[in-house]
Design a protein around this motif. Sequence first.
Motif, PDB file in Angstrom:
ATOM      1  N   THR A  43       0.831  -1.205   0.000  1.00  0.00           N
ATOM      2  CA  THR A  43       0.000   0.000   0.000  1.00  0.00           C
ATOM      3  C   THR A  43       0.865   1.254   0.000  1.00  0.00           C
ATOM      4  OG1 THR A  43      -1.722  -1.217   1.180  1.00  0.00           O
ATOM      5  CG2 THR A  43      -1.924   1.163   1.142  1.00  0.00           C
ATOM      6  N   MET A  44       1.934   1.242   0.783  1.00  0.00           N
ATOM      7  CA  MET A  44       2.861   2.376   0.772  1.00  0.00           C
ATOM      8  C   MET A  44       3.484   2.547  -0.608  1.00  0.00           C
ATOM      9  SD  MET A  44       4.998   2.140   4.289  1.00  0.00           S
ATOM     10  CE  MET A  44       4.378   2.761   5.834  1.00  0.00           C
ATOM     11  N   ALA A  45       3.883   1.445  -1.213  1.00  0.00           N
ATOM     12  CA  ALA A  45       4.504   1.501  -2.538  1.00  0.00           C
ATOM     13  C   ALA A  45       3.536   2.071  -3.567  1.00  0.00           C
ATOM     14  CB  ALA A  45       4.973   0.108  -2.960  1.00  0.00           C
ATOM     15  N   LYS A  46       2.301   1.603  -3.551  1.00  0.00           N
ATOM     16  CA  LYS A  46       1.298   2.078  -4.508  1.00  0.00           C
ATOM     17  C   LYS A  46       1.043   3.560  -4.330  1.00  0.00           C
ATOM     18  CE  LYS A  46      -3.139   2.716  -6.005  1.00  0.00           C
ATOM     19  NZ  LYS A  46      -3.690   4.046  -6.057  1.00  0.00           N
ATOM     20  N   SER A  47       0.834   3.976  -3.100  1.00  0.00           N
ATOM     21  CA  SER A  47       0.519   5.371  -2.824  1.00  0.00           C
ATOM     22  C   SER A  47       1.685   6.289  -3.185  1.00  0.00           C
ATOM     23  CB  SER A  47       0.162   5.518  -1.347  1.00  0.00           C
ATOM     24  OG  SER A  47      -0.104   6.855  -1.027  1.00  0.00           O
ATOM     25  N   PHE A  48       2.883   5.932  -2.725  1.00  0.00           N
ATOM     26  CA  PHE A  48       4.046   6.777  -2.991  1.00  0.00           C
ATOM     27  C   PHE A  48       4.350   6.844  -4.486  1.00  0.00           C
ATOM     28  CE2 PHE A  48       8.487   7.818  -3.502  1.00  0.00           C
ATOM     29  CZ  PHE A  48       8.656   8.863  -2.616  1.00  0.00           C
ATOM     30  N   ALA A  49       4.336   5.694  -5.153  1.00  0.00           N
ATOM     31  CA  ALA A  49       4.668   5.665  -6.574  1.00  0.00           C
ATOM     32  C   ALA A  49       3.652   6.440  -7.407  1.00  0.00           C
ATOM     33  CB  ALA A  49       4.772   4.223  -7.065  1.00  0.00           C
ATOM     34  N   ALA A  50       2.376   6.341  -7.063  1.00  0.00           N
ATOM     35  CA  ALA A  50       1.350   7.077  -7.800  1.00  0.00           C
ATOM     36  C   ALA A  50       1.538   8.584  -7.628  1.00  0.00           C
ATOM     37  CB  ALA A  50      -0.035   6.655  -7.340  1.00  0.00           C
ATOM     38  N   ASP A  51       1.796   9.020  -6.399  1.00  0.00           N
ATOM     39  CA  ASP A  51       2.023  10.449  -6.166  1.00  0.00           C
ATOM     40  C   ASP A  51       3.306  10.917  -6.846  1.00  0.00           C
ATOM     41  OD1 ASP A  51      -0.301  10.766  -4.721  1.00  0.00           O
ATOM     42  OD2 ASP A  51       0.679  10.742  -2.757  1.00  0.00           O
ATOM     43  N   ALA A  52       4.341  10.091  -6.793  1.00  0.00           N
ATOM     44  CA  ALA A  52       5.604  10.449  -7.443  1.00  0.00           C
ATOM     45  C   ALA A  52       5.414  10.565  -8.956  1.00  0.00           C
ATOM     46  CB  ALA A  52       6.680   9.418  -7.115  1.00  0.00           C
ATOM     47  N   GLY A  90      -8.712   2.684  -5.786  1.00  0.00           N
ATOM     48  CA  GLY A  90      -8.930   3.559  -4.634  1.00  0.00           C
ATOM     49  C   GLY A  90      -8.003   4.755  -4.661  1.00  0.00           C
ATOM     50  N   PRO A  91      -8.576   5.924  -4.420  1.00  0.00           N
ATOM     51  CA  PRO A  91      -7.756   7.132  -4.393  1.00  0.00           C
ATOM     52  C   PRO A  91      -6.673   7.043  -3.315  1.00  0.00           C
ATOM     53  CG  PRO A  91     -10.099   7.668  -4.223  1.00  0.00           C
ATOM     54  CD  PRO A  91      -9.969   6.188  -4.139  1.00  0.00           C
ATOM     55  N   ASN A  92      -5.624   7.815  -3.474  1.00  0.00           N
ATOM     56  CA  ASN A  92      -4.534   7.755  -2.517  1.00  0.00           C
ATOM     57  C   ASN A  92      -4.941   8.188  -1.112  1.00  0.00           C
ATOM     58  OD1 ASN A  92      -2.750   6.595  -4.202  1.00  0.00           O
ATOM     59  ND2 ASN A  92      -1.449   8.373  -4.474  1.00  0.00           N
ATOM     60  N   GLN A  93      -5.996   8.977  -0.993  1.00  0.00           N
ATOM     61  CA  GLN A  93      -6.482   9.314   0.341  1.00  0.00           C
ATOM     62  C   GLN A  93      -6.972   8.041   1.047  1.00  0.00           C
ATOM     63  OE1 GLN A  93      -7.322  10.872  -2.447  1.00  0.00           O
ATOM     64  NE2 GLN A  93      -6.895  13.057  -2.175  1.00  0.00           N
ATOM     65  N   VAL A  94      -7.628   7.164   0.305  1.00  0.00           N
ATOM     66  CA  VAL A  94      -8.086   5.891   0.868  1.00  0.00           C
ATOM     67  C   VAL A  94      -6.878   5.011   1.166  1.00  0.00           C
ATOM     68  CG1 VAL A  94      -9.407   3.793   0.393  1.00  0.00           C
ATOM     69  CG2 VAL A  94     -10.326   6.021  -0.277  1.00  0.00           C
ATOM     70  N   GLN A  95      -5.889   5.029   0.287  1.00  0.00           N
ATOM     71  CA  GLN A  95      -4.677   4.241   0.529  1.00  0.00           C
ATOM     72  C   GLN A  95      -3.991   4.695   1.815  1.00  0.00           C
ATOM     73  OE1 GLN A  95      -3.996   1.533  -1.203  1.00  0.00           O
ATOM     74  NE2 GLN A  95      -5.709   1.967  -2.562  1.00  0.00           N
TER      75      GLN A  95
END
Length: 107
Positions: A43-52, A90-95
């Motif tokens: 979940t951290m990887a998905k959220s961070f990579a998407a924002d990056a 799911g949006p990153n806020q949900v992540q």
Amino acid sequence: MTEYQIIQATLADAATNLEASRLLVWQAAAKADRGERNVLASTMAKSFAADAAMQIATDAVQIFGGYGYMKEYPVEKLMRDAKFSQIHQGPNQVQRLNIARELLEAG
């Protein structure tokens, strides 16, 4: 060369965020390979990579100027793809809520 320092700094930030994203993904994959629980890591990887990806794409559009929005340039599609990665599964806020839940359960 000094007139390009801001572009150089932007490229350095992009490379750093890209490498950090890769390392987070590899960490999550390594846990999965070992049969360990990897919900928090993935979940951290998905959220961070998407924002990056979104930040890198936004910066690329900025560097290209008005051309960054034209379909003739690949930057426009990269920005659309990056935005999709932020909202897919799911949006990153949900992540972030999922990350917090995992942290609180572990603590």
